[in-house]
Design a protein around this motif. Structure first.
Motif, PDB file in Angstrom:
ATOM      1  N   ALA A 160      10.199   3.077   8.089  1.00  0.00           N
ATOM      2  CA  ALA A 160       8.806   3.267   7.681  1.00  0.00           C
ATOM      3  C   ALA A 160       8.060   1.934   7.631  1.00  0.00           C
ATOM      4  O   ALA A 160       6.916   1.832   8.096  1.00  0.00           O
ATOM      5  CB  ALA A 160       8.757   3.946   6.316  1.00  0.00           C
ATOM      6  N   ALA A 161       8.715   0.905   7.076  1.00  0.00           N
ATOM      7  CA  ALA A 161       8.072  -0.410   7.013  1.00  0.00           C
ATOM      8  C   ALA A 161       7.848  -0.971   8.410  1.00  0.00           C
ATOM      9  O   ALA A 161       6.816  -1.594   8.687  1.00  0.00           O
ATOM     10  CB  ALA A 161       8.932  -1.370   6.185  1.00  0.00           C
ATOM     11  N   THR A 195      -1.270   0.833   8.467  1.00  0.00           N
ATOM     12  CA  THR A 195      -1.497   1.722   7.337  1.00  0.00           C
ATOM     13  C   THR A 195      -2.564   1.116   6.439  1.00  0.00           C
ATOM     14  O   THR A 195      -2.830  -0.103   6.495  1.00  0.00           O
ATOM     15  CB  THR A 195      -0.196   1.928   6.523  1.00  0.00           C
ATOM     16  OG1 THR A 195      -0.441   2.864   5.479  1.00  0.00           O
ATOM     17  CG2 THR A 195       0.292   0.633   5.930  1.00  0.00           C
ATOM     18  N   ASP A 196      -3.220   1.957   5.634  1.00  0.00           N
ATOM     19  CA  ASP A 196      -4.236   1.508   4.673  1.00  0.00           C
ATOM     20  C   ASP A 196      -5.355   0.701   5.334  1.00  0.00           C
ATOM     21  O   ASP A 196      -5.841  -0.294   4.788  1.00  0.00           O
ATOM     22  CB  ASP A 196      -3.596   0.665   3.559  1.00  0.00           C
ATOM     23  CG  ASP A 196      -2.589   1.456   2.749  1.00  0.00           C
ATOM     24  OD1 ASP A 196      -2.777   2.679   2.610  1.00  0.00           O
ATOM     25  OD2 ASP A 196      -1.606   0.857   2.273  1.00  0.00           O
ATOM     26  N   ALA A 215      -8.940  -3.906   6.824  1.00  0.00           N
ATOM     27  CA  ALA A 215      -8.347  -3.619   5.513  1.00  0.00           C
ATOM     28  C   ALA A 215      -9.363  -3.057   4.528  1.00  0.00           C
ATOM     29  O   ALA A 215      -9.021  -2.223   3.685  1.00  0.00           O
ATOM     30  CB  ALA A 215      -7.716  -4.889   4.946  1.00  0.00           C
ATOM     31  N   PHE A 216     -10.620  -3.506   4.633  1.00  0.00           N
ATOM     32  CA  PHE A 216     -11.622  -3.099   3.644  1.00  0.00           C
ATOM     33  C   PHE A 216     -12.800  -2.355   4.266  1.00  0.00           C
ATOM     34  O   PHE A 216     -13.857  -2.237   3.636  1.00  0.00           O
ATOM     35  CB  PHE A 216     -12.108  -4.332   2.871  1.00  0.00           C
ATOM     36  CG  PHE A 216     -11.011  -5.027   2.124  1.00  0.00           C
ATOM     37  CD1 PHE A 216     -10.534  -4.517   0.931  1.00  0.00           C
ATOM     38  CD2 PHE A 216     -10.413  -6.166   2.636  1.00  0.00           C
ATOM     39  CE1 PHE A 216      -9.503  -5.144   0.247  1.00  0.00           C
ATOM     40  CE2 PHE A 216      -9.383  -6.805   1.969  1.00  0.00           C
ATOM     41  CZ  PHE A 216      -8.927  -6.285   0.769  1.00  0.00           C
ATOM     42  N   MET A 233      -2.376  -7.873  -0.652  1.00  0.00           N
ATOM     43  CA  MET A 233      -2.371  -8.122  -2.087  1.00  0.00           C
ATOM     44  C   MET A 233      -3.638  -7.569  -2.744  1.00  0.00           C
ATOM     45  O   MET A 233      -3.580  -6.927  -3.800  1.00  0.00           O
ATOM     46  CB  MET A 233      -2.255  -9.625  -2.352  1.00  0.00           C
ATOM     47  CG  MET A 233      -2.156  -9.993  -3.826  1.00  0.00           C
ATOM     48  SD  MET A 233      -2.472 -11.742  -4.132  1.00  0.00           S
ATOM     49  CE  MET A 233      -4.270 -11.787  -3.950  1.00  0.00           C
ATOM     50  N   LEU A 234      -4.793  -7.801  -2.126  1.00  0.00           N
ATOM     51  CA  LEU A 234      -6.045  -7.288  -2.679  1.00  0.00           C
ATOM     52  C   LEU A 234      -6.086  -5.765  -2.642  1.00  0.00           C
ATOM     53  O   LEU A 234      -6.617  -5.134  -3.569  1.00  0.00           O
ATOM     54  CB  LEU A 234      -7.236  -7.876  -1.908  1.00  0.00           C
ATOM     55  CG  LEU A 234      -7.496  -9.376  -2.103  1.00  0.00           C
ATOM     56  CD1 LEU A 234      -8.695  -9.810  -1.271  1.00  0.00           C
ATOM     57  CD2 LEU A 234      -7.725  -9.704  -3.572  1.00  0.00           C
ATOM     58  N   GLN A 235      -5.519  -5.173  -1.595  1.00  0.00           N
ATOM     59  CA  GLN A 235      -5.440  -3.710  -1.549  1.00  0.00           C
ATOM     60  C   GLN A 235      -4.590  -3.176  -2.698  1.00  0.00           C
ATOM     61  O   GLN A 235      -4.945  -2.188  -3.358  1.00  0.00           O
ATOM     62  CB  GLN A 235      -4.864  -3.248  -0.210  1.00  0.00           C
ATOM     63  CG  GLN A 235      -5.806  -3.367   0.967  1.00  0.00           C
ATOM     64  CD  GLN A 235      -5.186  -2.867   2.251  1.00  0.00           C
ATOM     65  OE1 GLN A 235      -3.975  -2.998   2.464  1.00  0.00           O
ATOM     66  NE2 GLN A 235      -5.991  -2.281   3.119  1.00  0.00           N
ATOM     67  N   GLU A 236      -3.455  -3.829  -2.937  1.00  0.00           N
ATOM     68  CA  GLU A 236      -2.578  -3.408  -4.033  1.00  0.00           C
ATOM     69  C   GLU A 236      -3.264  -3.620  -5.385  1.00  0.00           C
ATOM     70  O   GLU A 236      -3.136  -2.794  -6.296  1.00  0.00           O
ATOM     71  CB  GLU A 236      -1.268  -4.188  -3.964  1.00  0.00           C
ATOM     72  CG  GLU A 236      -0.196  -3.715  -4.925  1.00  0.00           C
ATOM     73  CD  GLU A 236       0.385  -2.369  -4.543  1.00  0.00           C
ATOM     74  OE1 GLU A 236       0.929  -1.685  -5.428  1.00  0.00           O
ATOM     75  OE2 GLU A 236       0.277  -1.995  -3.348  1.00  0.00           O
TER      76      GLU A 236
END
Length: 578
Positions: free
Chosen positions: A100-101, A109-110, A226-227, A489-492
Motif C-alpha cells: 500500500a505504501a 494519495t491525499d 497536496a492542498f 506533515m502539514l496534511q497530517e
C-alpha cells in the motif's frame, strides 16, 4: 516533548509504541542516510574480475564488441538515484514498506499524485527547453545586455531583472542551463574578473522567481496538489512576498555584499561587432536567434499553455491534461522541422554529387575497353548482411542512435537537457516519505509542528516554515524531498488538529512554498538539482565555486530574502484572513 504532551496533541492518530519498534526506527534512519548520500555521493570499487567476467559474458551474447584495450576497474556509484533506490529496496525487504505504501508513493494519495506531477513537470520542461533551443533566451539576454550600455551598475540591474522574469515564466532549470553559459561568456568578454557578483545574483534571482508560478518548479506542483491550490490562488498569494524579496535582495547584493568595484565595475567597455566565432555579440543579438519561426511558435504555445493552466485549474480539470498535449504539439513541431531540414540537406548533397558526376573524367581508352576482373574483397549484399548479423547489439544501437541524432538534432538536444533523472528520484522520495507516514513518523513531526504554531501563531507559522524548510533542503534530499515531507506533515497536522486556524494554515502552506524555492541558495549545492546543474555548468566554463564559498555568500542572501518575504507574508495573512 514528553509522552503526555504527544498524546494530548495527537490523541487519535499516533501511539508512541508504533514508532518504538525496530522497523519504524530503521525507516527513519534509512531515510536520513539516503538524504546524506544525496549530499555526499561516493563510489565503491569492485574487483577487476567483475569487469572481465561481465565483459566476457556480454561479448558471448553479442551485446558488446570484443575489445583489445585493458578494461577499467568497475565502480558502484552510490548517488542521488542509487542511494534512495537501495533504501527503498531495503525497507521493502524488511517489510517496513508494504504494498500500500509503495502504491501510494507512485500513484499518490491525499491530493499528492506523483505520476500527474511528473507528467506536468516534464511536459512544461520540454516546452521551456525547446523554446530555449531556438536561441530565444540567448537573444533576449544579449538584447538586455545591449540596453545596459557601458554602465556596469545598469547592466547588473537589467540582467537581474531579466533572470527574474525569465525564471518566473519558464522555470529555473532552463534559465540555469542557458543563463549560466551566457553569463560566463559575457563576463569573460567584458573582462569582469571574478564574475562572482553576476553568477550569484543570477542563481538567487532564478530560484526566487521560480516560486511565482505553480509550473515554474516541481516543488510548487507538489504543494498545489497536496492542498488543491489553483494557479490563480497560488500566484496571488506568493506574488507580493516574492516581489519584496526580489527588491531587498537586489539592494543587499548590489549595495552590501558586492559593493566593491571589483565585483560590479562602474563602467565597462563594450566590444564592437560580434564577440564570438558565430558573430553573436552585444551589437548583434539577433544572430543568437537560431530559429525565429520556432521561437514565435514556442512562445505562443507556452503562453497559451500557461493561460490554459490558469483558467482550467479553477474548474477541476487535471493540469497534466493541458500540459501533455501542449508538449506533444511542441515535440511534433520539432520533429517536423528536423525532418524537413534533414531532407533538404540530403537533396542538396545529392545535387552536389550529381554535379560532380556530370564532370567527364579523364579516360584512358585502353583501360576502358578491358574487362574488370572480379575482386573477392569487394563486398556483395550477402557479405554485408552477414557482417551486420555479426555486429554486437551495442554497436547496432550506436549506429541507430547516431542516425537518429543526425536526423533529429533539435529533439536530441532538448532530450539531453531534460531533467529526466528527477523523475525516478522524485518517485523514490515519494515512496520513502510514504514509508515514514505508514510508520507514524510524519504524525510525530505534525505534533511537533502543532506545538510550535500553538505557541507562536501566525508569525511562527510563516517564519518557522519559511526558514525551516529552506534549511531542511540541505539535509532532506533537495528541495523536492523537503517539500514532499513537509507537505505530508502539514496534511497530517490538519487531520489531527481540528479545526486548524485559517490564518495559521495559510501562513504555513505559503511559507513552505517560498522556503522550498529559496532553499536552493542556502548551504549546499545539493539543496536543489538546479544547484548541482549550476555548479556543473560553471565548471564546464572554467569557473569553480567552492562549497564553503557557496554557503558563505548564499546564507546572507537567503536570510534577507526570507525575512523580506516573511514580513510581507505575515502582513498579507493578517489582512486576507482578518
Amino acid at each position: 516533548m514528553d509522552s503526555e504532551e504527544v498524546y494530548a496533541l495527537c490523541p487519535n492518530s499516533i501511539q508512541l509504541s508504533n514508532i518504538a519498534d525496530g522497523r519504524s526506527i530503521l525507516t527513519l534512519v534509512v531515510f536520513f542516510l539516503s538524504n546524506i548520500i544525496v549530499i555526499f555521493p561516493f563510489r565503491i570499487p569492485l574487483p577487476r574480475i567483475v569487469a572481465s567476467t561481465s565483459h566476457d559474458v556480454l561479448v558471448k551474447f553479442r551485446i558488446l564488441p570484443r575489445t583489445s584495450e585493458p578494461l577499467r576497474r568497475p565502480y558502484l556509484s552510490v548517488n542521488f538515484l542509487s542511494g534512495p533506490m537501495i533504501s527503498v529496496l531495503l525497507l521493502i525487504a524488511v517489510k517496513a514498506i508494504n504494498g500500500a505504501a509503495l502504491k501510494h508513493g507512485i500513484v499518490g494519495t491525499d491530493g499528492i499524485l506523483p505520476i500527474s506531477i511528473m507528467a506536468l513537470f516534464i511536459s512544461l520542461a520540454y516546452l521551456s527547453i525547446s523554446l530555449d533551443a531556438t536561441g530565444l533566451l540567448r537573444f533576449l539576454a544579449f538584447w538586455v545586455a545591449k540596453k545596459g550600455g557601458s554602465s556596469g551598475r545598469k547592466l547588473y540591474f537589467y540582467l537581474y531583472l531579466f533572470f527574474l522574469v525569465c525564471a518566473a515564466v519558464v522555470g529555473n532549470d532552463p534559465v540555469v542551463l542557458s543563463g549560466t553559459t551566457f553569463l560566463a561568456y559575457l563576463t569573460r568578454v567584458l573582462g569582469i574578473t571574478p564574475p562572482t557578483a553576476w553568477i550569484f545574483s543570477q542563481f538567487a534571482a532564478v530560484n526566487m522567481a521560480s516560486a511565482v508560478l505553480i509550473s515554474s518548479n516541481p516543488t510548487n506542483l507538489v504543494l498545489s496538489g497536496a492542498f488543491s491550490l489553483s494557479f490563480v490562488t497560488y500566484t496571488s498569494s506568493v506574488a507580493l512576498p516574492f516581489l519584496a524579496a526580489a527588491l531587498i535582495v537586489y539592494l543587499y547584493l548590489s549595495l552590501v555584499l558586492f559593493r566593491s568595484v571589483e565585483y560590479i565595475p562602474p563602467s565597462i567597455e563594450l566590444p564592437s561587432g560580434g564577440v564570438g566565432d558565430d558573430g553573436v555579440g552585444i551589437d548583434r543579438p539577433s544572430a543568437a536567434l537560431i530559429d525565429k519561426a520556432g521561437a514565435i511558435f514556442g512562445s505562443i504555445l507556452l503562453m497559451a499553455t500557461l493561460g490554459a493552466l490558469t483558467g482550467t485549474s479553477t474548474v477541476g480539470i487535471p493540469v497534466w491534461q493541458v500540459a501533455v498535449p501542449a508538449a506533444a504539439m511542441m515535440l511534433s513541431h520539432d520533429l517536423w522541422r528536423d525532418w524537413r531540414c534533414y531532407r533538404a540537406h540530403r537533396a542538396m548533397a545529392k545535387e552536389q554529387a550529381a554535379e560532380e558526376l556530370s564532370v567527364p573524367p579523364t579516360v584512358h581508352p585502353e583501360i576502358e575497353l578491358q574487362d574488370l576482373p572480379f575482386s573477392p574483397s569487394r563486398p556483395n549484399s550477402h557479405t554485408v548482411r552477414h557482417s551486420r548479423r555479426q555486429l554486437a547489439l551495442s554497436t547496432v544501437l550506436s549506429m541507430w542512435s547516431h542516425s537518429l541524432v543526425q536526423t533529429f538534432p533539435t529533439v536530441y538536444a532538448v532530450y539531453r537537457q531534460l531533467p529526466l533523472s528527477l523523475v525516478p528520484f522524485a518517485f523514490l522520495m515519494f515512496i520513502l516519505v510514504q514509508g515514514l507516514t505508514s510508520q507514524g513518523w510524519v504524525a510525530v513531526f505534525a505534533c511537533w509542528w502543532g506545538a510550535w504554531v500553538d505557541k507562536t501563531g501566525v508569525v511562527g507559522a510563516a517564519g518557522g516554515m519559511l526558514i525551516g524548510s529552506g534549511l531542511l533542503c540541505n539535509i532532506c534530499g533537495t528541495n523536492i524531498g523537503t517539500t514532499i515531507l513537509l507537505a505530508r506533515m502539514l496534511q497530517e497536522w490538519e487531520a489531527v488538529k481540528q479545526p486548524v486556524a485559517t490564518r495559521v494554515r495559510y501562513a504555513s502552506v505559503y511559507g513552505l512554498a517560498l522556503g522550498s524555492n529559496y532553499g536552493a541558495f542556502t548551504l549546499a549545492f545539493s539543496a536543489s538539482l538546479a544547484g548541482l546543474l549550476w555548479r556543473d555548468m560553471l565548471r564546464q566554463k572554467g569557473i569553480h565555486v567552492r562549497q564553503y564559498h557557496f554557503a558563505k555568500l548564499n546564507m546572507g542572501t537567503f536570510m534577507v530574502a526570507s525575512v523580506a518575504s516573511g514580513v510581507v507574508l505575515i502582513g498579507q495573512t493578517l489582512v486576507v484572513h482578518a
